[in-house]
Design an enzyme around this catalytic site. Structure first.
Site, PDB file in Angstrom:
ATOM      1  N   TRP A 165       0.951  -1.216   0.155  1.00 50.29           N
ATOM      2  CA  TRP A 165       0.127   0.410   0.247  1.00 50.29           C
ATOM      3  C   TRP A 165       0.850   1.255  -0.196  1.00 50.29           C
ATOM      4  O   TRP A 165       0.314   2.072  -0.583  1.00 50.29           O
ATOM      5  CB  TRP A 165      -1.022   0.241   1.233  1.00 50.29           C
ATOM      6  CG  TRP A 165      -0.220  -0.390   2.253  1.00 50.29           C
ATOM      7  CD1 TRP A 165       0.262  -1.675   3.185  1.00 50.29           C
ATOM      8  CD2 TRP A 165       0.934   0.758   3.188  1.00 50.29           C
ATOM      9  NE1 TRP A 165       1.362  -1.534   3.924  1.00 50.29           N
ATOM     10  CE2 TRP A 165       1.282  -0.517   4.667  1.00 50.29           C
ATOM     11  CE3 TRP A 165       1.089   1.571   2.718  1.00 50.29           C
ATOM     12  CZ2 TRP A 165       2.186  -0.038   5.518  1.00 50.29           C
ATOM     13  CZ3 TRP A 165       1.446   2.300   4.305  1.00 50.29           C
ATOM     14  CH2 TRP A 165       2.372   1.597   4.984  1.00 50.29           C
ATOM     15  N   ASN A 166       2.391   1.627   0.483  1.00 49.41           N
ATOM     16  CA  ASN A 166       3.200   2.922   0.582  1.00 49.41           C
ATOM     17  C   ASN A 166       3.467   3.031  -0.640  1.00 49.41           C
ATOM     18  O   ASN A 166       3.384   4.362  -1.034  1.00 49.41           O
ATOM     19  CB  ASN A 166       3.936   2.509   0.983  1.00 49.41           C
ATOM     20  CG  ASN A 166       4.799   1.283   0.879  1.00 49.41           C
ATOM     21  OD1 ASN A 166       4.993   0.504  -0.096  1.00 49.41           O
ATOM     22  ND2 ASN A 166       6.227   1.236   1.252  1.00 49.41           N
ATOM     23  N   ALA A 191      -2.278  -4.010  -3.211  1.00 51.95           N
ATOM     24  CA  ALA A 191      -2.961  -4.093  -1.533  1.00 51.95           C
ATOM     25  C   ALA A 191      -4.680  -4.206  -1.212  1.00 51.95           C
ATOM     26  O   ALA A 191      -4.888  -2.805  -2.028  1.00 51.95           O
ATOM     27  CB  ALA A 191      -2.123  -3.217  -0.638  1.00 51.95           C
ATOM     28  N   GLY A 243       6.946  -6.347   0.063  1.00 47.23           N
ATOM     29  CA  GLY A 243       6.313  -6.145   1.132  1.00 47.23           C
ATOM     30  C   GLY A 243       6.965  -6.550   2.498  1.00 47.23           C
ATOM     31  O   GLY A 243       7.964  -6.229   1.975  1.00 47.23           O
ATOM     32  N   SER A 244       6.228  -6.833   2.762  1.00 48.07           N
ATOM     33  CA  SER A 244       7.014  -7.292   4.462  1.00 48.07           C
ATOM     34  C   SER A 244       7.823  -9.025   4.357  1.00 48.07           C
ATOM     35  O   SER A 244       7.787  -9.225   3.279  1.00 48.07           O
ATOM     36  CB  SER A 244       6.207  -7.234   5.632  1.00 48.07           C
ATOM     37  OG  SER A 244       5.846  -8.881   5.082  1.00 48.07           O
ATOM     38  N   GLU A 265      11.108  -7.841  -2.998  1.00 46.50           N
ATOM     39  CA  GLU A 265      11.561  -6.585  -2.327  1.00 46.50           C
ATOM     40  C   GLU A 265      10.831  -6.680  -0.985  1.00 46.50           C
ATOM     41  O   GLU A 265       9.697  -6.222  -0.680  1.00 46.50           O
ATOM     42  CB  GLU A 265      10.975  -5.289  -3.122  1.00 46.50           C
ATOM     43  CG  GLU A 265      12.093  -5.853  -4.750  1.00 46.50           C
ATOM     44  CD  GLU A 265      13.340  -5.288  -4.175  1.00 46.50           C
ATOM     45  OE1 GLU A 265      14.228  -5.310  -5.381  1.00 46.50           O
ATOM     46  OE2 GLU A 265      13.928  -4.355  -3.616  1.00 46.50           O
ATOM     47  N   LEU A 266      11.704  -7.021  -0.261  1.00 47.16           N
ATOM     48  CA  LEU A 266      11.324  -6.433   1.505  1.00 47.16           C
ATOM     49  C   LEU A 266      11.817  -6.197   2.154  1.00 47.16           C
ATOM     50  O   LEU A 266      11.787  -5.118   1.644  1.00 47.16           O
ATOM     51  CB  LEU A 266      11.548  -8.772   1.857  1.00 47.16           C
ATOM     52  CG  LEU A 266      11.635  -9.601   0.730  1.00 47.16           C
ATOM     53  CD1 LEU A 266      12.188 -10.742   1.934  1.00 47.16           C
ATOM     54  CD2 LEU A 266       9.903  -9.739   0.125  1.00 47.16           C
ATOM     55  N   GLU A 394      11.731  -2.398  12.173  1.00 50.01           N
ATOM     56  CA  GLU A 394      11.300  -1.768  11.164  1.00 50.01           C
ATOM     57  C   GLU A 394      10.031  -0.985  11.234  1.00 50.01           C
ATOM     58  O   GLU A 394       9.631  -2.085  12.287  1.00 50.01           O
ATOM     59  CB  GLU A 394      11.322  -2.141   9.205  1.00 50.01           C
ATOM     60  CG  GLU A 394      10.563  -1.311   8.408  1.00 50.01           C
ATOM     61  CD  GLU A 394      11.129  -2.144   6.823  1.00 50.01           C
ATOM     62  OE1 GLU A 394      10.340  -2.920   7.026  1.00 50.01           O
ATOM     63  OE2 GLU A 394      11.322  -1.704   6.542  1.00 50.01           O
TER      64      GLU A 394
HETATM   65  N1  LIG Z   1       9.495  -3.836   1.541  1.00 48.22           N
HETATM   66  C1  LIG Z   1       8.948  -2.863   0.986  1.00 48.22           C
HETATM   67  O1  LIG Z   1       8.373  -1.878   0.407  1.00 48.22           O
HETATM   68  C2  LIG Z   1       7.193  -2.699   1.952  1.00 48.22           C
HETATM   69  C3  LIG Z   1       7.795  -3.326   3.407  1.00 48.22           C
HETATM   70  N2  LIG Z   1       7.015  -3.525   4.187  1.00 48.22           N
HETATM   71  C4  LIG Z   1       6.994  -3.855   5.975  1.00 48.22           C
HETATM   72  O2  LIG Z   1       5.667  -4.948   5.852  1.00 48.22           O
HETATM   73  C5  LIG Z   1       5.574  -4.441   6.829  1.00 48.22           C
HETATM   74  C6  LIG Z   1       3.735  -4.721   6.979  1.00 48.22           C
HETATM   75  O3  LIG Z   1       3.332  -4.636   6.297  1.00 48.22           O
HETATM   76  P1  LIG Z   1       2.227  -4.528   5.783  1.00 48.22           P
HETATM   77  O4  LIG Z   1       1.271  -3.660   4.539  1.00 48.22           O
HETATM   78  O5  LIG Z   1       1.483  -5.047   5.802  1.00 48.22           O
HETATM   79  O6  LIG Z   1       3.395  -5.343   4.469  1.00 48.22           O
HETATM   80  P2  LIG Z   1       2.509  -7.228   4.121  1.00 48.22           P
HETATM   81  O7  LIG Z   1       3.908  -7.884   3.541  1.00 48.22           O
HETATM   82  O8  LIG Z   1       2.119  -7.486   5.784  1.00 48.22           O
HETATM   83  O9  LIG Z   1       1.777  -6.410   2.752  1.00 48.22           O
HETATM   84  C7  LIG Z   1       2.111  -6.243   1.412  1.00 48.22           C
HETATM   85  C8  LIG Z   1       1.662  -6.535   0.668  1.00 48.22           C
HETATM   86  O10 LIG Z   1       1.160  -8.368   0.490  1.00 48.22           O
HETATM   87  C9  LIG Z   1      -0.151  -8.726   0.962  1.00 48.22           C
HETATM   88  N3  LIG Z   1      -0.188 -10.099   1.289  1.00 48.22           N
HETATM   89  C10 LIG Z   1      -0.396 -10.027   2.692  1.00 48.22           C
HETATM   90  N4  LIG Z   1       0.080 -11.526   3.007  1.00 48.22           N
HETATM   91  C11 LIG Z   1      -0.420 -12.196   2.602  1.00 48.22           C
HETATM   92  C12 LIG Z   1      -0.132 -13.892   1.909  1.00 48.22           C
HETATM   93  N5  LIG Z   1       0.190 -14.716   2.912  1.00 48.22           N
HETATM   94  N6  LIG Z   1      -0.083 -13.840   0.635  1.00 48.22           N
HETATM   95  C13 LIG Z   1      -0.187 -12.761  -0.402  1.00 48.22           C
HETATM   96  N7  LIG Z   1      -0.349 -12.224  -0.326  1.00 48.22           N
HETATM   97  C14 LIG Z   1       0.460 -11.135   0.567  1.00 48.22           C
HETATM   98  C15 LIG Z   1      -1.077  -7.494   1.346  1.00 48.22           C
HETATM   99  O11 LIG Z   1      -2.355  -7.935   0.306  1.00 48.22           O
HETATM  100  P3  LIG Z   1      -3.279  -7.157   1.485  1.00 48.22           P
HETATM  101  O12 LIG Z   1      -2.987  -5.978   1.689  1.00 48.22           O
HETATM  102  O13 LIG Z   1      -5.138  -6.816   1.375  1.00 48.22           O
HETATM  103  O14 LIG Z   1      -3.246  -7.313   3.882  1.00 48.22           O
HETATM  104  C16 LIG Z   1      -0.246  -6.605   0.977  1.00 48.22           C
HETATM  105  O15 LIG Z   1      -0.768  -6.380  -0.724  1.00 48.22           O
HETATM  106  C17 LIG Z   1       5.820  -3.490   7.354  1.00 48.22           C
HETATM  107  O16 LIG Z   1       5.481  -3.077   9.231  1.00 48.22           O
HETATM  108  C18 LIG Z   1       6.932  -2.776   6.721  1.00 48.22           C
HETATM  109  O17 LIG Z   1       7.705  -3.160   8.367  1.00 48.22           O
HETATM  110  C19 LIG Z   1       5.717  -2.762   3.735  1.00 48.22           C
HETATM  111  C20 LIG Z   1       5.245  -2.434   2.439  1.00 48.22           C
HETATM  112  C21 LIG Z   1       6.258  -2.143   1.891  1.00 48.22           C
HETATM  113  O1  LIG Z   2       8.860  -0.086  -1.015  1.00 46.80           O
HETATM  114  C1  LIG Z   2       9.088   0.830  -1.264  1.00 46.80           C
HETATM  115  O2  LIG Z   2       9.250   1.281   0.428  1.00 46.80           O
HETATM  116  C2  LIG Z   2       9.530   1.705  -2.115  1.00 46.80           C
HETATM  117  O3  LIG Z   2      10.834   0.712  -3.010  1.00 46.80           O
HETATM  118  C3  LIG Z   2      10.974   2.803  -1.499  1.00 46.80           C
HETATM  119  S1  LIG Z   2      11.293   3.689  -2.876  1.00 46.80           S
HETATM  120  O4  LIG Z   2      11.431   2.977  -3.673  1.00 46.80           O
HETATM  121  O5  LIG Z   2       9.991   4.716  -3.504  1.00 46.80           O
HETATM  122  O6  LIG Z   2      12.631   4.641  -2.699  1.00 46.80           O
END
Ligand SMILES: NC(=O)C1=CN([C@@H]2O[C@H](COP(=O)(O)OP(=O)(O)OC[C@H]3O[C@@H](n4cnc5c(N)ncnc54)[C@H](OP(=O)(O)O)[C@@H]3O)[C@@H](O)[C@H]2O)C=CC1
Ligand SMILES: O=C(O)[C@H](O)CS(=O)(=O)O
Length: 490
Positions: A165-166, A191, A243-244, A265-266, A394
């Site tokens: 979502w970010n 998301a 995502g996470s 990309e975690l 984080e």
């Molecule tokens: N590296 C990065 O850019 C990011 C890192 N993060 C980290 O993750 C933490 C939690 O953020 P959050 O948004 O909850 O990130 P999540 O990893 O939970 O969600 C990221 C995406 O994965 C989806 N998702 C969640 N669980 C599953 C699953 N079991 N199988 C398939 N898809 C899934 C979510 O769907 P839905 O939204 O519908 O739950 C969303 O679209 C943050 O605090 C941060 O630390 C978060 C975002 C970006």
């Molecule tokens: O997932 C993120 O937070 C983004 O990759 C950060 S950036 O690419 O906008 O710097």
């Protein structure tokens, strides 16, 4: 908290960009069972849209359509693919204001940042449209007189994409652009908090002439079901996720059964180091940009700020003055620099990290408290030590924790003491120190005397448990290609 509802359509020059249906096989559809899920404006708490809640059956149709459409798409010349991608880029930029308003309404970031994200997201479509024309193979001198060896690069196949979502626009284009440029089909599941930006992107893809079925967007509240389908469907050849780290692990386990190619990309835990020979004003500017961009909700935000003892107090004072100038509010309001957090869970995580610092003997220098709704005071805490939560977790919020260090070796050891390895930053002017530290930091990305590193022309990605692969740059397209070695005997 603003009480008035967000009438998003009233804000748009082109209200047709506000789509709430899924885009599957080139057709706008409701969910098979008619279900919908709510999209909420995090600044105001009101429901801004009810979006079709698609499921596995619709996802399967999208995957099959992508597989069908990619045959014709891959057969087009790279120039033809590039021309359609260029048109898509142009449409994204022509509609930048509307796309930014949709993004701010569903995610909360200030309009200026949202506009910046649209340009950043569109830049990947522009960049990889150009890279499509540079997918080169190679010839290799034969190992025997009658052998002629060549290496072909071909599209990997249908790509399943899951994004957070970010950055509801740029995280999708950073994946779909190289995929389409390489000749692949693409099914994206955004998301559940922020599907509208992805759907608006699909409206423009259709207008740009992206072949129907090649590119689908599957909005859904059923994240794990859709993810499982991507991992188990034999037609899907590639999974790309941002995502996470926790969810990344789940997906990697699921994808292992098909030995599926994955890009990840975690999470991050970026150290931001200020040495005593740094330009302190520049370091404060860099810390503000890195820490408070997107209200601290990016994977490359400074998560730990290490300041050398000799400049600790001066840096803390300057940083506090800069933080106190931030304007927290609705992202739609002119002058807002800092929007809401995405959820109550996110607010609780910031509070938990602050309380943990206080319990450990640290102090709040400025901020420190939640505000109404999902807003939070931009915060600096001091007296932070390596044994505190914020050193290993984080935060993903507007919390700047200041750690004091004495020596270069000590801070490099502390900076590397994490399972993550995405981005790191440091400010120094001694060239010997800059050379030693940039080489010693165990991260995929290092910012030296800068707090902003993101661009489409450079390889973005982490090591250790921050991910697999790189996005952007000339390298980013490789993850969407297969290499075929042909041995011809004449
Ligand atoms: N590296 C990065 O850019 C990011 C890192 N993060 C980290 O993750 C933490 C939690 O953020 P959050 O948004 O909850 O990130 P999540 O990893 O939970 O969600 C990221 C995406 O994965 C989806 N998702 C969640 N669980 C599953 C699953 N079991 N199988 C398939 N898809 C899934 C979510 O769907 P839905 O939204 O519908 O739950 C969303 O679209 C943050 O605090 C941060 O630390 C978060 C975002 C970006
Ligand atoms: O997932 C993120 O937070 C983004 O990759 C950060 S950036 O690419 O906008 O710097």
């Amino acid at each position: 908290m603003n009480t008035h509802a967000t009438d998003l359509k009233m804000l748009l020059k082109d209200p047709s960009l506000l789509e709430t249906r899924g885009y599957v096989a080139g057709v706008w559809i409701q969910a098979d069972d008619g279900a919908t899920f709510d999209v909420v404006n995090p600044a105001r708490g009101d429901v801004i849209a009810k979006v079709a809640d698609l499921g596995v059956a619709e996802t399967r149709r999208a995957i099959a359509a992508a597989d069908d459409a990619m045959k014709g798409w891959a057969a087009r010349t790279a120039k033809e693919r590039a021309q359609i991608m260029r048109k898509w880029f142009d449409l994204m930029m022509e509609n930048q204001d509307d796309l930014a308003r949709i993004l701010t309404a569903e995610m909360g970031k200030p309009l200026a940042e949202a506009k910046g994200e649209i340009a950043y997201g569109a830049s990947f479509i522009e960049w990889f449209g150009e890279e499509a024309k540079r997918i080169y193979g190679e010839t290799i001198p034969g190992h025997q007189p009658d052998k002629r060896l060549t290496v072909l690069k071909q599209p990997i196949g249908v790509v399943g994409s899951i994004t957070p979502w970010n950055f509801p626009n740029a995280m999708i284009t950073r994946k779909c652009a190289p995929a389409l440029a390489a000749g692949c089909g693409f099914v994206g599941r955004p998301a559940s908090e922020t599907p509208l930006s992805a759907l608006a992107m699909a409206v423009l893809a259709d207008r740009a002439g992206v072949p129907k079925g090649l590119f689908s967007i599957v909005p859904s509240s059923k994240a794990s079901e859709i993810g499982k389908e991507f991992c188990e469907n034999p037609v899907v050849r590639k999974l790309t996720f941002t995502g996470s780290t926790n969810v990344g692990r789940i997906l990697l386990r699921q994808a292992a059964d098909q030995v599926m190619k994955c890009s990840m990309e975690l999470g991050g835990n970026a150290p931001f180091i200020v040495f005593d020979d740094a330009d302190l004003d520049a370091a404060v500017d860099g810390a503000m940009a890195s820490k408070f961009r997107n209200n601290g909700q990016t994977c490359v935000c400074a998560n730990r700020i290490y300041v050398q003892a000799g400049v600790y107090d001066a840096f803390a004072k300057k940083l506090a003055a800069a933080v106190d100038k931030l304007k927290v509010g609705d992202g739609m309001t002119e002058g807002t620099t800092t929007g809401p957090l995405i959820s109550e869970k996110a607010v609780e995580k910031v509070q938990d990290h602050i309380q943990d610092v206080l319990d450990g003997g640290g102090s709040v220098l400025t901020g420190g408290k939640p505000m109404e709704g999902l807003f939070f005071e931009p915060t600096i805490v001091t007296g932070v030590t390596q044994d505190m939560k914020v050193a290993t977790e984080e935060t993903f919020g507007p919390l700047a924790p200041l750690f004091k260090f004495d020596t270069e070796d000590e801070v490099v050891t502390w900076a590397n003491d994490t399972i993550f390895g995405l981005a790191a930053y440091f400010y120094a002017r001694d060239v010997g120190r800059i050379t030693r530290v940039q080489e010693a930091l165990e991260y995929g990305i290092v910012g030296v005397n800068t707090g902003i590193i993101s661009t489409e022309v450079a390889p973005f990605g982490g090591i250790k448990q921050s991910g697999l692969g790189r996005e952007g740059s000339r390298h980013g397209i490789e993850d969407y290609l297969e290499m075929k070695y042909v041995c011809l005997s004449i």
